[in-house]
Design a protein around this motif. Structure first.
Motif, PDB file in Angstrom:
ATOM      1  N   TRP A  17     -12.809  35.071  37.631  1.00 55.78           N
ATOM      2  CA  TRP A  17     -13.472  35.857  38.689  1.00 55.78           C
ATOM      3  C   TRP A  17     -14.986  36.127  38.184  1.00 55.78           C
ATOM      4  CZ3 TRP A  17     -15.820  40.479  38.359  1.00 55.78           C
ATOM      5  CH2 TRP A  17     -16.200  41.303  39.568  1.00 55.78           C
ATOM      6  N   LYS A  18     -15.020  36.320  37.039  1.00 54.94           N
ATOM      7  CA  LYS A  18     -16.365  36.597  36.393  1.00 54.94           C
ATOM      8  C   LYS A  18     -17.121  35.558  36.830  1.00 54.94           C
ATOM      9  CE  LYS A  18     -15.183  40.213  33.055  1.00 54.94           C
ATOM     10  NZ  LYS A  18     -15.606  40.638  31.805  1.00 54.94           N
ATOM     11  N   ALA A  19     -16.736  33.880  36.630  1.00 60.84           N
ATOM     12  CA  ALA A  19     -17.528  32.869  36.932  1.00 60.84           C
ATOM     13  C   ALA A  19     -17.922  32.748  38.180  1.00 60.84           C
ATOM     14  CB  ALA A  19     -16.426  31.768  36.441  1.00 60.84           C
ATOM     15  N   LYS A  20     -16.976  33.154  39.118  1.00 58.52           N
ATOM     16  CA  LYS A  20     -17.417  33.136  40.559  1.00 58.52           C
ATOM     17  C   LYS A  20     -18.583  34.194  40.850  1.00 58.52           C
ATOM     18  CE  LYS A  20     -13.236  31.303  42.788  1.00 58.52           C
ATOM     19  NZ  LYS A  20     -12.285  31.584  43.944  1.00 58.52           N
ATOM     20  N   HIS A  21     -18.237  35.292  40.390  1.00 63.07           N
ATOM     21  CA  HIS A  21     -19.531  36.333  40.413  1.00 63.07           C
ATOM     22  C   HIS A  21     -20.318  36.425  39.545  1.00 63.07           C
ATOM     23  CE1 HIS A  21     -15.935  37.233  42.691  1.00 63.07           C
ATOM     24  NE2 HIS A  21     -16.622  38.048  43.829  1.00 63.07           N
ATOM     25  N   GLN A  22     -20.735  35.576  38.876  1.00 66.04           N
ATOM     26  CA  GLN A  22     -21.906  35.347  37.782  1.00 66.04           C
ATOM     27  C   GLN A  22     -21.889  36.684  36.800  1.00 66.04           C
ATOM     28  OE1 GLN A  22     -25.274  34.552  40.163  1.00 66.04           O
ATOM     29  NE2 GLN A  22     -24.664  32.516  40.520  1.00 66.04           N
ATOM     30  N   ARG A  23     -20.839  37.088  36.338  1.00 64.39           N
ATOM     31  CA  ARG A  23     -20.644  38.473  35.291  1.00 64.39           C
ATOM     32  C   ARG A  23     -20.611  37.539  34.064  1.00 64.39           C
ATOM     33  NH1 ARG A  23     -20.401  43.205  38.300  1.00 64.39           N
ATOM     34  NH2 ARG A  23     -20.407  42.543  40.530  1.00 64.39           N
ATOM     35  N   TRP A  24     -20.516  38.574  32.919  1.00 67.31           N
ATOM     36  CA  TRP A  24     -20.344  38.159  31.566  1.00 67.31           C
ATOM     37  C   TRP A  24     -18.960  37.540  31.431  1.00 67.31           C
ATOM     38  CZ3 TRP A  24     -16.610  39.876  28.338  1.00 67.31           C
ATOM     39  CH2 TRP A  24     -16.840  39.518  26.784  1.00 67.31           C
ATOM     40  N   ARG A  25     -19.155  36.507  30.697  1.00 65.69           N
ATOM     41  CA  ARG A  25     -17.728  35.792  30.671  1.00 65.69           C
ATOM     42  C   ARG A  25     -17.004  36.010  29.253  1.00 65.69           C
ATOM     43  NH1 ARG A  25     -18.211  31.015  33.244  1.00 65.69           N
ATOM     44  NH2 ARG A  25     -15.888  30.595  32.637  1.00 65.69           N
ATOM     45  N   VAL A  26     -15.831  35.526  29.586  1.00 62.53           N
ATOM     46  CA  VAL A  26     -14.761  35.605  28.121  1.00 62.53           C
ATOM     47  C   VAL A  26     -15.212  34.101  27.563  1.00 62.53           C
ATOM     48  CG1 VAL A  26     -12.504  35.485  27.252  1.00 62.53           C
ATOM     49  CG2 VAL A  26     -13.028  36.835  29.108  1.00 62.53           C
ATOM     50  N   SER A  27     -15.555  34.222  26.200  1.00 64.11           N
ATOM     51  CA  SER A  27     -15.827  32.831  25.524  1.00 64.11           C
ATOM     52  C   SER A  27     -14.535  31.978  25.517  1.00 64.11           C
ATOM     53  CB  SER A  27     -16.107  33.271  24.085  1.00 64.11           C
ATOM     54  OG  SER A  27     -15.140  33.501  23.327  1.00 64.11           O
ATOM     55  N   GLU A  28     -15.142  30.586  25.474  1.00 66.38           N
ATOM     56  CA  GLU A  28     -13.949  29.751  25.412  1.00 66.38           C
ATOM     57  C   GLU A  28     -13.045  29.625  24.415  1.00 66.38           C
ATOM     58  OE1 GLU A  28     -15.624  25.811  26.123  1.00 66.38           O
ATOM     59  OE2 GLU A  28     -15.728  26.071  28.112  1.00 66.38           O
ATOM     60  N   SER A  29     -13.734  30.098  23.030  1.00 70.41           N
ATOM     61  CA  SER A  29     -13.047  30.085  21.729  1.00 70.41           C
ATOM     62  C   SER A  29     -11.932  31.414  21.997  1.00 70.41           C
ATOM     63  CB  SER A  29     -13.950  30.359  20.697  1.00 70.41           C
ATOM     64  OG  SER A  29     -14.779  31.495  20.704  1.00 70.41           O
ATOM     65  N   ALA A  30     -12.365  32.351  22.590  1.00 68.35           N
ATOM     66  CA  ALA A  30     -11.492  33.596  22.765  1.00 68.35           C
ATOM     67  C   ALA A  30     -10.169  33.234  23.748  1.00 68.35           C
ATOM     68  CB  ALA A  30     -12.285  34.861  23.331  1.00 68.35           C
ATOM     69  N   LEU A  31     -10.613  32.389  24.718  1.00 63.30           N
ATOM     70  CA  LEU A  31      -9.508  32.004  25.536  1.00 63.30           C
ATOM     71  C   LEU A  31      -8.495  30.993  24.865  1.00 63.30           C
ATOM     72  CD1 LEU A  31     -11.362  31.151  28.823  1.00 63.30           C
ATOM     73  CD2 LEU A  31      -9.900  33.135  28.579  1.00 63.30           C
TER      74      LEU A  31
END
Length: 79
Positions: A17-31
């Motif tokens: 959702w954040k990616a679609k709405h250009q918001r601050w993202r969760v890092s790939e390393s955290a995922l």
């Protein structure tokens, strides 16, 4: 474990959702860390349901590997 996997599933949905709405993202390393720490099933289902991170080789390889390892550990503990 079920609650953790639901949380990781939700985290993948939130990041999509954040990616679609250009918001601050969760890092790939955290995922990936969340998947490694027992949430691989939630991560894998989240990747498929939200179509998120499915083109990234790290996720396509590591998340299923984590799931296999976690299943093997669970079977070993049960036995």
């Amino acid at each position: 474990m079920a609650a953790w996997n639901i949380a990781v599933f939700a985290l993948y949905g939130i990041d999509k959702w954040k990616a679609k709405h250009q918001r601050w993202r969760v890092s790939e390393s955290a995922l990936l860390l969340c998947a490694f720490l027992g949430g691989s099933l939630g991560a894998l289902v989240g990747m498929e349901v939200f179509r998120h991170k499915t083109k990234k080789w790290k996720f396509r390889i590591l998340v299923p590997v984590f799931l296999i390892l976690q299943a093997a550990v669970a079977l070993w503990i049960i036995r």
